[in-house]
Design a protein around this motif. Structure first.
Motif, short mmCIF file in Angstrom:
data_model
loop_
_atom_site.label_atom_id
_atom_site.label_comp_id
_atom_site.label_asym_id
_atom_site.label_seq_id
_atom_site.Cartn_x
_atom_site.Cartn_y
_atom_site.Cartn_z
N ALA A 1 0.83 -1.20 0.00
CA ALA A 1 0.00 0.00 0.00
C ALA A 1 0.87 1.25 0.00
N ASP A 2 0.27 2.36 -0.42
CA ASP A 2 1.01 3.62 -0.51
C ASP A 2 1.04 4.33 0.84
N THR A 3 1.74 3.72 1.78
CA THR A 3 2.05 4.35 3.06
C THR A 3 3.53 4.13 3.33
N ARG B 1 4.68 0.58 4.14
CA ARG B 1 4.17 -0.56 3.39
C ARG B 1 4.60 -0.58 1.93
N ARG B 2 5.17 0.48 1.43
CA ARG B 2 5.55 0.49 0.02
C ARG B 2 6.61 -0.58 -0.25
N THR C 1 -2.64 -1.87 -4.94
CA THR C 1 -1.65 -1.53 -3.90
C THR C 1 -2.33 -1.65 -2.54
N PHE C 2 -2.30 -2.85 -1.95
CA PHE C 2 -3.04 -3.09 -0.73
C PHE C 2 -2.28 -3.89 0.34
N SER C 3 -1.14 -4.46 0.00
CA SER C 3 -0.48 -5.37 0.94
C SER C 3 0.36 -4.60 1.95
N HIS C 4 0.95 -5.35 2.89
CA HIS C 4 1.86 -4.76 3.87
C HIS C 4 3.28 -4.57 3.30
#
Length: 546
Positions: free
Chosen positions: A338-340, A343-344, A452-455
């Motif tokens: 994910a776009d944090t 987590r990218r 884009t959702f995973s850790h």
């Protein structure tokens, strides 16, 4: 250009015994040649010519360059008899540097030409000789390995760019065909060559007026008509998706063109112009050219031989490929981080050594304390096993409310099974970021345009098919072998007899072998950062927006 041959006879012959004297003197004096060295007895030949002395002094600041000139007794390669082809080849390379998205101002071929015309004294010529070599080596590094350091662009870009030996490079240039050597510096991968061609194609369209006015209205579909449909038709014609016509209605040909555009831009190919398709249609041509320039730089970072069999995971596209001897033999959509900030998914290369069938999920501590500790306090997260340093603990005997993120003493695991977060198999390429490819029970996310959702790990839409494909070279029955282990229900490691290279890249622009330019978004904002760094380095994107 291909007919140019190298001239190996440069410089003048030195008096007998001079070579060993010069080498021992320059090593002892760190190449600082005093003027007194040229003072000799009346009538004797000078030990060092003024040009040689100037070259030695100018080269002394860099060991590789100094070693090169020391090895050739300080004879020049850029001036004098036989040097014309080298100068012409290098100046040609610099004149074409903008085609590669390089900062031509960094080398400034016009200034070089003026400097050659102005150099009169031995000191000026010697200094210019060495400066030309420095410029050549700078260009060689830029065009073959990249202009900017990727790790300074974004900390999640963990790419190690190829480096080259300067002494070997300048020696090869001096002793071979200069034009052929310059061309050998360019990345030779088909991906790089196709991007170059697309950049030139877009430049031609830009010079001819660009893509025309943007499409003003979305929500267009088969059967519609009006000014917005005409705008759509004209833009798709200029983009190359539709033959010229004067049809003012949204007909079957226009619907087909929209579908082709959507495929090339990673959108659901439904043939209608919704919000996402309208947004992609109206991206200015200059912005697409910028994506190509960024793509060229990223290809330079990868300018090294890849393994005959390797896996390419394109984070910007959220797609994975198995490549065998340059051909894609398997592909699948994937879900990435994910776009944090935490987590990218990073960009890096490593080697896949094994897969784990029916894996346990060892919950990363960050997930355990940030996501599962609150659930444990409420009596939730029953699917997880709790472990202390001495083994598994009975959660009924633990008061989780007394623990915080700083003092939580337990680790969490999830046993193999249909609900396991890693699914039925994970593909391991051990790395310091604990990133790997794996199955997942959450199948709905694979249908999204942007995934884009995973850790941070890469979830694979076709994990079993990937496992069979990777095992095929080492067993005649890959599916049966894998399925028998899977059916046992117990965790088991299966080694790959031939380890496979894995490359996590971030390519938002590429061109297919059929010449179809593909573009994707910038989910992590890395392209924007890289483009800013390229512009700061002097890369120019000339032309207006259209």
């Amino acid at each position: 250009m291909d007919s140019y041959a190298a001239s190996l006879n440069v410089g003048n012959a030195l008096p007998s015994g001079t070579i060993s004297t010069m080498r021992s003197y320059f090593k002892a004096a760190a190449l600082a040649v005093p003027l007194a060295l040229t003072a000799v007895a009346a009538g004797a030949a000078p030990l060092v010519t003024p040009m040689q002395q100037a070259v030695a002094q100018a080269a002394s600041a860099d060991e590789a360059i100094a070693a090169f000139y020391r090895g050739r007794d300080f004879a020049p390669i850029w001036m004098g008899e036989g040097a014309e082809h080298r100068r012409a080849a290098f100046l040609w390379a610099l004149d074409t540097a903008p085609d590669h998205g390089l900062p031509v101002g960094r080398y400034d071929p016009d200034t070089i030409r003026a400097e050659f015309a102005a150099a009169r004294t031995a000191a000026d010529r010697g200094a210019l000789e060495v400066e030309m070599t420095r410029r050549f080596l700078r260009y060689a590094q830029d065009v073959s390995s990249g202009i900017v350091d990727p790790r300074r662009v974004d900390p999640t870009i963990k790419v190690t760019v190829p480096k080259h030996d300067w002494l070997e490079q300048i020696t090869a240039f001096a002793e071979g065909d200069p034009y052929a050597f310059v061309r050998s510096l360019w990345p030779t991968t088909p991906a790089y060559t196709r991007l170059l061609r697309e950049k030139l194609r877009l430049r031609g369209i830009q010079d001819a007026g660009g893509w025309g006015p943007p499409v003003s209205v979305g929500g267009l579909s088969l059967g519609d008509s009006g000014p917005a449909v005409v705008e759509l038709r004209n833009r798709l014609i200029r983009m190359g998706y539709l033959r010229r016509s004067a049809v003012a209605s949204f007909d079957a040909a226009l619907e087909s063109a929209v579908r082709e555009f959507q495929i090339d831009h990673g959108l659901t190919p439904d043939g209608t112009v919704g919000e996402a398709t309208l947004r992609a249609l109206n991206v200015p041509l200059e912005d697409r050219m910028a994506q190509i320039v960024v793509g060229l730089e990223r290809q330079r970072w990868m300018n090294k031989p890849l393994e005959p069999r390797h896996i390419l995971v394109n984070l910007a596209e959220q797609h994975a490929y198995v490549v065998d001897d340059g051909k894609v033999t398997f592909d699948t959509v994937v879900v990435v981080g994910a776009d944090t900030p935490d987590r990218r998914t990073p960009e890096f290369s490593d080697t896949m050594t094994h897969m784990v069938i029916n894996p346990y999920w060892h919950v990363p501590r960050s997930i355990a304390i940030n996501e599962y500790l609150p659930a444990l306090r409420r009596g939730g997260a029953q699917h997880l096993e709790v472990y202390s340093r001495t083994g598994r603990v009975n959660r009924a005997n633990v008061n989780f409310s007394q623990y915080t993120a700083s003092n939580f003493p337990f680790s969490l695991k999830q046993a193999p099974g249909p609900r396991n977060a890693l699914g039925r198999v994970k593909f391991m390429f051990p790395n310091q970021w604990n990133i790997y490819l794996h199955d997942t029970p959450s199948r709905n996310l694979f249908a999204r345009d942007v995934r884009t959702f995973s850790h941070g790990c890469v979830r694979v839409a076709r994990p079993l098919a990937l496992a069979y494909h990777l095992l095929a070279p080492q067993t005649e029955t890959p599916k049966a072998d894998f399925d028998s282990v899977l059916a046992a229900g117990r965790e088991r490691r299966v080694n790959l007899e031939d380890p496979i290279g894995v490359h996590l890249v971030y390519w938002s622009a590429w061109v297919t072998p059929m010449g179809r330019a593909n573009y994707r978004g910038d989910p992590y904002g890395r392209d924007a950062k890289l483009l800013s760094a390229l512009r700061a380095a002097g890369v120019e994107l000339a032309g207006g927006r259209s």
